[in-house]
Design an enzyme around this catalytic site. Structure first.
Site: not given
Length: 289
Positions: A79, A82, A249, A282
């Site tokens: 939404d 997150c 990462h 997300h």
């Protein structure tokens, strides 16, 4: 040279569209429990592969790589909040499991400094005091030995309560905004690169409002202001020119940390204990093996 084989490779927009379709389908399967669920149960990482079983082969290969280092995933509601919800739960879960009172004392001092920063920037205290109070209440509740102590199951349920979760998200949004404004000269080039607006306007339109997605700037500012290292693992379609797959990462290491009880030469001292998985648009929570 990297060669894109369009027959097999999807763009990030394709990934986002597939992810949105998956989330919409899964949302219809999730029952309502009082409030809308904003945090789901922990799942084996193999469940992630199931989402892309008929999709991009690069993503499937990268998920295999992920399973070598990570055991599980916990999904958050898509939404726009997150990142902050994922950080909220993972940090509180870490304190609950470690019972690290030194860390709680340290973060409490930082929170008070965040309060002073907002006041110095001209924020009226009544606009943020309830959010600060609720975060500190949640922090105290995950320490054992007091009447308000909660279990892990209760932490999950409380994090699913949108009235609680949204308040903590707003706490994070306020302190992130305060950090960006306080160090506006540092953040200005990044902000203008993203939005071509001023730091103040960026904070008003892209940091403080609920539902606005988080980017590198938000994560850097939150990590710095709280002094908490964060690892973000990126699941995307990139590969090297030899066609091999690795999962990239980035570790967000605070530039200002309380080193009173820390050996700065100890790599473990700055190793992130919060790991998040980023797919275009997300964030979810990852659990290392």
């Amino acid at each position: 040279m990297f060669v894109e084989y369009k027959l097999f490779f999807w763009t990030d927009d394709d990934i986002m569209q597939q992810q949105s379709a998956i989330q919409a389908e899964e949302a219809g399967k999730i029952p309502f429990v009082g409030m809308i669920l904003v945090l789901l149960l922990q799942e084996p990482l193999s469940s992630l592969a199931a989402e892309y079983k008929s999709g991009n082969p690069i993503l499937l290969e990268k998920i295999k790589v992920l399973t070598e280092q990570y055991a599980a995933i916990r999904r958050t509601r898509g939404d726009g909040n997150c990142f902050f919800r994922s950080f909220m739960f993972t940090y509180l879960e870490h304190i609950l499991e470690s019972q690290d009172r030194t860390e709680v004392d340290r973060i409490t001092v930082n929170v008070e400094q965040c309060r002073k920063t907002l006041l110095s920037l001209g924020y009226a205290e009544f606009t943020f005091e309830d959010f600060f109070a609720l975060f500190l209440e949640q922090l105290e509740s995950v320490l054992s030995g007091n009447e308000a102590s909660i279990s892990h199951e209760e932490l999950v349920q409380r994090s699913r309560d949108q009235s609680v979760s949204d308040y903590v998200v707003m706490f994070f949004r306020f302190i992130t905004s305060g950090e960006i404004r306080k160090r506006s000269e540092f953040y200005e080039p990044f902000v203008q690169g993203l939005t071509n607006t001023s730091v103040e306007q960026f904070c008003k339109s892209s940091v403080e409002p609920m539902g606005e997605e988080s980017d590198h700037v938000h994560i850097t500012a939150l990590s710095d202001t709280l002094g908490v290292p964060i690892r973000v693992v990126y699941l995307d379609r990139s590969c090297d020119d030899k066609g091999s797959f690795s999962v990239n990462h980035h570790d967000f290491i605070p530039v200002v940390r309380d080193l009173t009880n820390t050996n700065s030469d100890d790599a473990e001292a700055i190793k992130p204990f919060i790991s998040l998985l980023y797919r275009p648009g997300h964030y979810d929570i990852l659990y290392p093996k």
